[in-house]
Design a protein around this motif. Structure first.
Motif, short mmCIF file in Angstrom:
data_model
loop_
_atom_site.label_atom_id
_atom_site.label_comp_id
_atom_site.label_asym_id
_atom_site.label_seq_id
_atom_site.Cartn_x
_atom_site.Cartn_y
_atom_site.Cartn_z
N TRP A 28 0.82 -1.21 0.00
CA TRP A 28 0.00 0.00 0.00
C TRP A 28 0.85 1.26 0.00
O TRP A 28 0.43 2.29 -0.53
CB TRP A 28 -0.95 0.00 1.19
N VAL A 32 0.26 4.69 -2.19
CA VAL A 32 0.03 5.99 -1.57
C VAL A 32 1.02 7.01 -2.11
O VAL A 32 0.63 8.12 -2.50
CB VAL A 32 0.11 5.90 -0.03
N PRO A 43 -7.03 12.49 2.41
CA PRO A 43 -7.28 11.09 2.75
C PRO A 43 -8.50 10.48 2.05
O PRO A 43 -8.40 9.35 1.54
CB PRO A 43 -7.48 11.14 4.28
N LEU A 46 -7.56 9.83 -1.51
CA LEU A 46 -6.63 8.70 -1.60
C LEU A 46 -7.37 7.37 -1.45
O LEU A 46 -7.11 6.44 -2.20
CB LEU A 46 -5.55 8.82 -0.51
N GLU A 47 -8.31 7.32 -0.52
CA GLU A 47 -9.06 6.09 -0.30
C GLU A 47 -9.88 5.71 -1.54
O GLU A 47 -9.97 4.54 -1.91
CB GLU A 47 -9.97 6.24 0.91
N ILE A 53 -7.92 -0.37 -0.59
CA ILE A 53 -7.29 0.06 0.66
C ILE A 53 -8.38 0.45 1.65
O ILE A 53 -9.36 1.09 1.29
CB ILE A 53 -6.27 1.21 0.45
N THR A 55 -9.70 2.31 5.26
CA THR A 55 -9.40 3.55 5.97
C THR A 55 -8.31 3.32 7.00
O THR A 55 -7.38 4.12 7.13
CB THR A 55 -10.67 4.09 6.66
N LEU A 58 -4.92 2.83 5.24
CA LEU A 58 -4.50 4.11 4.68
C LEU A 58 -3.94 5.01 5.77
O LEU A 58 -2.85 5.58 5.62
CB LEU A 58 -5.66 4.80 3.95
N ARG A 61 -0.55 3.74 6.93
CA ARG A 61 0.50 4.02 5.93
C ARG A 61 0.86 5.50 5.92
O ARG A 61 2.03 5.86 5.83
CB ARG A 61 0.05 3.58 4.54
#
Length: 112
Positions: A28, A32, A43, A46-47, A53, A55, A58, A61
């Protein structure tokens, strides 16, 4: 001091390799870093951008990449308050390396 090949990897190097693997070796983390390099910074974005991925993963990471010095976290006050992430200088170097690895993979597809 005798010259020649070292007989082993020093403990300090092994420790650094393990730390690096813990942060960057996760499947992951590379996703990212690649996403942030493409200007996906928040965030929630990104999710949605990284299929599969969670929460929890994420957030883990993101924290590790900040501590490792790959990302910087910026809090923006206001209503609503929000957070975004950017690459550090080291993060930009890592993103470039990851892109080279991605390109190498595209140039040499797996055998059937």
């Amino acid at each position: 001091m005798p010259s020649g090949k070292p007989k082993f990897i020093p403990l300090s190097d092994r420790t650094n390799y393990h730390r690096f693997e813990d942060v960057i070796g996760c499947k992951w983390s590379s996703s990212v870093v690649a996403a942030v390099a493409q200007e996906i910074k928040r965030p929630g974005e990104l999710e949605r951008f990284i299929p599969g991925i969670s929460t929890k993963v994420l957030n883990e990471r993101l924290r590790k990449l900040v501590v490792f010095g790959v990302l910087v976290r910026t809090e923006h006050p206001g209503l609503p308050a929000h957070v975004d992430y950017d690459l550090t200088d080291s993060g930009r170097k890592l993103a470039a390396l990851l892109d080279q690895v991605r390109q190498l993979n595209l140039d040499h597809p797996a055998s059937p």
